[in-house]
Design an enzyme around this catalytic site. Structure first.
Site, PDB file in Angstrom:
ATOM      1  N   SER A   1       0.861  -1.182   0.000  1.00 29.40           N
ATOM      2  CA  SER A   1       0.000   0.000   0.000  1.00 29.40           C
ATOM      3  C   SER A   1       0.899   1.234   0.000  1.00 29.40           C
ATOM      4  O   SER A   1       1.692   1.427   0.927  1.00 29.40           O
ATOM      5  CB  SER A   1      -0.886  -0.039   1.255  1.00 29.40           C
ATOM      6  OG  SER A   1      -1.635   1.143   1.379  1.00 29.40           O
TER       7      SER A   1
ATOM      8  N   LYS B   1      -1.160  -0.873  -4.316  1.00 31.38           N
ATOM      9  CA  LYS B   1      -2.358  -0.066  -4.004  1.00 31.38           C
ATOM     10  C   LYS B   1      -1.914   1.374  -3.804  1.00 31.38           C
ATOM     11  O   LYS B   1      -0.955   1.626  -3.070  1.00 31.38           O
ATOM     12  CB  LYS B   1      -3.009  -0.625  -2.733  1.00 31.38           C
ATOM     13  CG  LYS B   1      -4.041   0.284  -2.078  1.00 31.38           C
ATOM     14  CD  LYS B   1      -4.846  -0.483  -1.038  1.00 31.38           C
ATOM     15  CE  LYS B   1      -4.851   0.216   0.304  1.00 31.38           C
ATOM     16  NZ  LYS B   1      -5.635  -0.537   1.316  1.00 31.38           N
TER      17      LYS B   1
ATOM     18  N   LYS C   1      -2.867   5.122  -2.467  1.00 32.46           N
ATOM     19  CA  LYS C   1      -3.785   5.929  -1.674  1.00 32.46           C
ATOM     20  C   LYS C   1      -4.129   7.158  -2.503  1.00 32.46           C
ATOM     21  O   LYS C   1      -3.244   7.761  -3.122  1.00 32.46           O
ATOM     22  CB  LYS C   1      -3.110   6.340  -0.362  1.00 32.46           C
ATOM     23  CG  LYS C   1      -2.895   5.180   0.595  1.00 32.46           C
ATOM     24  CD  LYS C   1      -4.222   4.658   1.125  1.00 32.46           C
ATOM     25  CE  LYS C   1      -4.019   3.742   2.317  1.00 32.46           C
ATOM     26  NZ  LYS C   1      -5.315   3.267   2.858  1.00 32.46           N
TER      27      LYS C   1
ATOM     28  N   ASP D   1      -7.211   3.328  -3.044  1.00 32.81           N
ATOM     29  CA  ASP D   1      -7.957   3.388  -1.781  1.00 32.81           C
ATOM     30  C   ASP D   1      -8.128   4.846  -1.372  1.00 32.81           C
ATOM     31  O   ASP D   1      -7.145   5.561  -1.181  1.00 32.81           O
ATOM     32  CB  ASP D   1      -7.185   2.621  -0.696  1.00 32.81           C
ATOM     33  CG  ASP D   1      -7.941   2.539   0.626  1.00 32.81           C
ATOM     34  OD1 ASP D   1      -9.086   3.035   0.705  1.00 32.81           O
ATOM     35  OD2 ASP D   1      -7.373   1.969   1.591  1.00 32.81           O
TER      36      ASP D   1
ATOM     37  N   GLU E   1     -11.227   1.110  -3.600  1.00 34.85           N
ATOM     38  CA  GLU E   1     -11.554   0.833  -2.195  1.00 34.85           C
ATOM     39  C   GLU E   1     -12.140   2.065  -1.496  1.00 34.85           C
ATOM     40  O   GLU E   1     -11.571   3.154  -1.561  1.00 34.85           O
ATOM     41  CB  GLU E   1     -10.270   0.371  -1.489  1.00 34.85           C
ATOM     42  CG  GLU E   1     -10.450  -0.078  -0.053  1.00 34.85           C
ATOM     43  CD  GLU E   1      -9.132  -0.591   0.554  1.00 34.85           C
ATOM     44  OE1 GLU E   1      -8.176  -0.852  -0.201  1.00 34.85           O
ATOM     45  OE2 GLU E   1      -9.077  -0.691   1.794  1.00 34.85           O
TER      46      GLU E   1
ATOM     47  N   ASP F   1     -14.051  -1.198   2.812  1.00 37.01           N
ATOM     48  CA  ASP F   1     -13.172  -1.401   3.963  1.00 37.01           C
ATOM     49  C   ASP F   1     -13.934  -0.859   5.180  1.00 37.01           C
ATOM     50  O   ASP F   1     -14.708  -1.600   5.812  1.00 37.01           O
ATOM     51  CB  ASP F   1     -11.838  -0.674   3.711  1.00 37.01           C
ATOM     52  CG  ASP F   1     -10.868  -0.697   4.882  1.00 37.01           C
ATOM     53  OD1 ASP F   1     -11.239  -1.171   5.965  1.00 37.01           O
ATOM     54  OD2 ASP F   1      -9.726  -0.213   4.737  1.00 37.01           O
TER      55      ASP F   1
ATOM     56  N   LYS G   1     -10.600  -6.940   7.471  1.00 34.68           N
ATOM     57  CA  LYS G   1      -9.611  -6.636   8.513  1.00 34.68           C
ATOM     58  C   LYS G   1     -10.202  -7.140   9.825  1.00 34.68           C
ATOM     59  O   LYS G   1     -11.258  -6.656  10.247  1.00 34.68           O
ATOM     60  CB  LYS G   1      -9.376  -5.129   8.627  1.00 34.68           C
ATOM     61  CG  LYS G   1      -8.627  -4.496   7.469  1.00 34.68           C
ATOM     62  CD  LYS G   1      -8.481  -2.995   7.690  1.00 34.68           C
ATOM     63  CE  LYS G   1      -7.748  -2.343   6.527  1.00 34.68           C
ATOM     64  NZ  LYS G   1      -7.799  -0.865   6.625  1.00 34.68           N
TER      65      LYS G   1
ATOM     66  N   GLY H   1      -4.617  -4.392   5.729  1.00 35.03           N
ATOM     67  CA  GLY H   1      -3.585  -4.209   6.747  1.00 35.03           C
ATOM     68  C   GLY H   1      -3.785  -2.895   7.463  1.00 35.03           C
ATOM     69  O   GLY H   1      -4.503  -2.006   6.987  1.00 35.03           O
TER      70      GLY H   1
HETATM   71  O1  OSB Z   1      -7.294   1.812   4.546  1.00 37.13           O
HETATM   72  O2  OSB Z   1      -6.272   0.015   4.171  1.00 37.13           O
HETATM   73  C1  OSB Z   1      -6.339   1.083   4.779  1.00 37.13           C
HETATM   74  C2  OSB Z   1      -3.214   1.623   6.926  1.00 37.13           C
HETATM   75  C3  OSB Z   1      -3.771   2.187   8.044  1.00 37.13           C
HETATM   76  C4  OSB Z   1      -5.129   2.415   8.077  1.00 37.13           C
HETATM   77  C5  OSB Z   1      -5.922   2.069   6.981  1.00 37.13           C
HETATM   78  C6  OSB Z   1      -5.376   1.492   5.858  1.00 37.13           C
HETATM   79  C7  OSB Z   1      -3.982   1.282   5.825  1.00 37.13           C
HETATM   80  C8  OSB Z   1      -3.272   0.725   4.682  1.00 37.13           C
HETATM   81  C9  OSB Z   1      -1.929   0.074   4.953  1.00 37.13           C
HETATM   82  O3  OSB Z   1      -3.644   0.825   3.533  1.00 37.13           O
HETATM   83  C10 OSB Z   1      -1.909  -1.378   4.659  1.00 37.13           C
HETATM   84  C11 OSB Z   1      -0.715  -2.073   5.297  1.00 37.13           C
HETATM   85  O4  OSB Z   1      -0.758  -2.390   6.507  1.00 37.13           O
HETATM   86  O5  OSB Z   1       0.260  -2.304   4.592  1.00 37.13           O
HETATM   87 MG    MG Z   2      -8.568   0.793   3.157  1.00 34.61          MG
END
Ligand code: OSB
Ligand code: MG
Length: 370
Positions: free
Chosen positions: A135, A161, A163, A188, A213, A238, A262, A290
């Site tokens: 991510s 992924k 952001k 995401d 996402e 999510d 999650k 994650g």
């Molecule tokens: O939205 O998936 C998410 C990290 C913290 C809070 C929310 C998210 C995330 C990530 C990181 O996208 C994923 C990872 O742990 O590698």
């Molecule tokens: Mg997410």
């Protein structure tokens, strides 16, 4: 099994590099570790809340409060049979899923150790290695983004992924797609758009993304349904799937075509298993998200992602992507085929280095405190 003593360690760990989402940038990650001592064994769990209520209303502060004042008094010194028994006991406490999930994880760790079985075996997971991705946070410039993606791709990640947030979405994603025409790519938004502002995302529909996402509100299912009708790309939820019940609503409402599972967000591994079961039954693809976990949460995510319905790569990256030093003796590395090997030893299958835990700890609560 009797939960003789429960210890909470709120931690603060510096990230290898800052991580920016639509709700803000962090340089260090907080979380709360749960240690449960029972009949000669020690189980560990991780609560995935952070310092600020950006992803969830829960914070490390609320986790400490809810566990110390409400959850632990129901458990300390008590016989708890399994995860279902744990869930029954904490059912009168509304919400606070990240807090509860950390304790449930420690109970699974104990159950596995007692039975000499890994979490993967307890869950019935078949894969010994699970496909993973990385991510990538919002970068200052598109050039920075391309450099960052290049580094991860050269490390072996075959799924990326990105952001995104309003104004930092389409052109950035197009640039990555142009540079990597066949990379498994997804985005995401962490709830940064409204149904109106999400109009700007329509060009993403031409980029062959695996999924988009959580574009809309963290508590929304209905507007996601309306948006999904307008997009060919699968929407993935999510934040808004906070329980098996919400997963059912999302499925029945056609609010999404994919679910990011999650365990923390849904209140524990038992709830995550139930959502996996429901989705598998109807062939809805799921993947394991994650939360920048330590290797404790990562071990648990790997075990979950070994189940057959997890057909999309998880946000479970190598340990080195997150922290220079982690809290276990084991380190998770990326295999050349963009997989990570699921731990095999009983329970979580990791050895927690408590000296390291104490170095990162902001405090400590022990119950009973005698
Ligand atoms: O939205 O998936 C998410 C990290 C913290 C809070 C929310 C998210 C995330 C990530 C990181 O996208 C994923 C990872 O742990 O590698
Ligand atoms: Mg997410």
């Amino acid at each position: 099994m009797k939960l003789e003593r429960i210890t909470l360690y709120p931690l603060k760990m510096p990230l290898v590099s800052h991580f920016e989402t639509s709700f803000g940038r962090i340089y260090e990650r907080e979380c709360v570790l749960v240690k449960v001592e029972s009949e000669g064994l020690t189980g560990w769990g991780e609560c995935a809340a952070d310092r600020d209520p950006g992803y969830s209303y829960e914070t490390t502060g609320t986790v400490m409060h809810i566990l110390k004042d409400f959850v632990l008094p129901l458990l300390a010194g008590q016989q708890v049979a399994d995860a279902a028994d744990f869930q029954r006991r904490v059912a009168p406490i509304r919400g606070h899923h990240l807090a509860k999930a950390g304790v449930e994880m420690a109970i699974w760790d104990l159950l596995g150790q007692r039975q000499g079985k890994s979490l993967r075996e307890l869950f019935g997971g078949q894969r010994e290695r699970v496909e993973v991705g990385v991510s990538v946070g919002i970068q200052d410039t598109t050039a920075d983004l391309l450099r960052t993606v290049e580094r991860y791709v050269s490390e072996g990640y075959r799924r990326v992924k990105l952001k995104i947030k309003p104004g930092r979405d389409v052109s950035e994603t197009q640039a990555v797609r142009r540079a990597y025409p066949s990379l498994k790519l997804q985005v995401d938004a962490n709830s940064a758009y409204s149904l109106q502002t999400a109009e700007a995302l329509h060009p993403l529909d031409d980029l062959d993304l695996l999924l988009i996402e959580q574009p809309l509100y963290e508590d929304d299912l209905w507007d996601h349904r309306l948006l999904q009708k307008k997009l060919r790309t699968p929407l993935c939820l999510d934040e808004s799937v906070i329980s098996p019940r919400h997963a059912r609503y999302a499925i029945e409402m056609e609010a999404c075509r994919v679910i990011n599972i999650k365990p923390g967000r849904v209140g524990g591994l038992s709830q995550a298993l139930e959502i996996h079961r429901m989705c598998h039954e109807i062939n809805m693809p799921v993947w394991c998200g994650g939360m920048l976990e330590t290797n404790i949460g990562r071990a648990s995510n790997l075990a979950l992602a070994s189940l057959p319905g997890f057909t999309l790569p998880g946000d479970i990256s190598a340990s080195a992507r997150y922290y220079r030093q982690d809290v276990t003796d084991e380190t998770f590395t990326l295999n050349p085929d963009s997989t990570i090997t699921v731990p095999n030893a009983p329970g979580l299958g990791v050895t927690v280095n408590e000296t390291r835990v104490k170095e990162f700890a902001l405090g400590k609560v022990v119950m009973p405190d005698s």
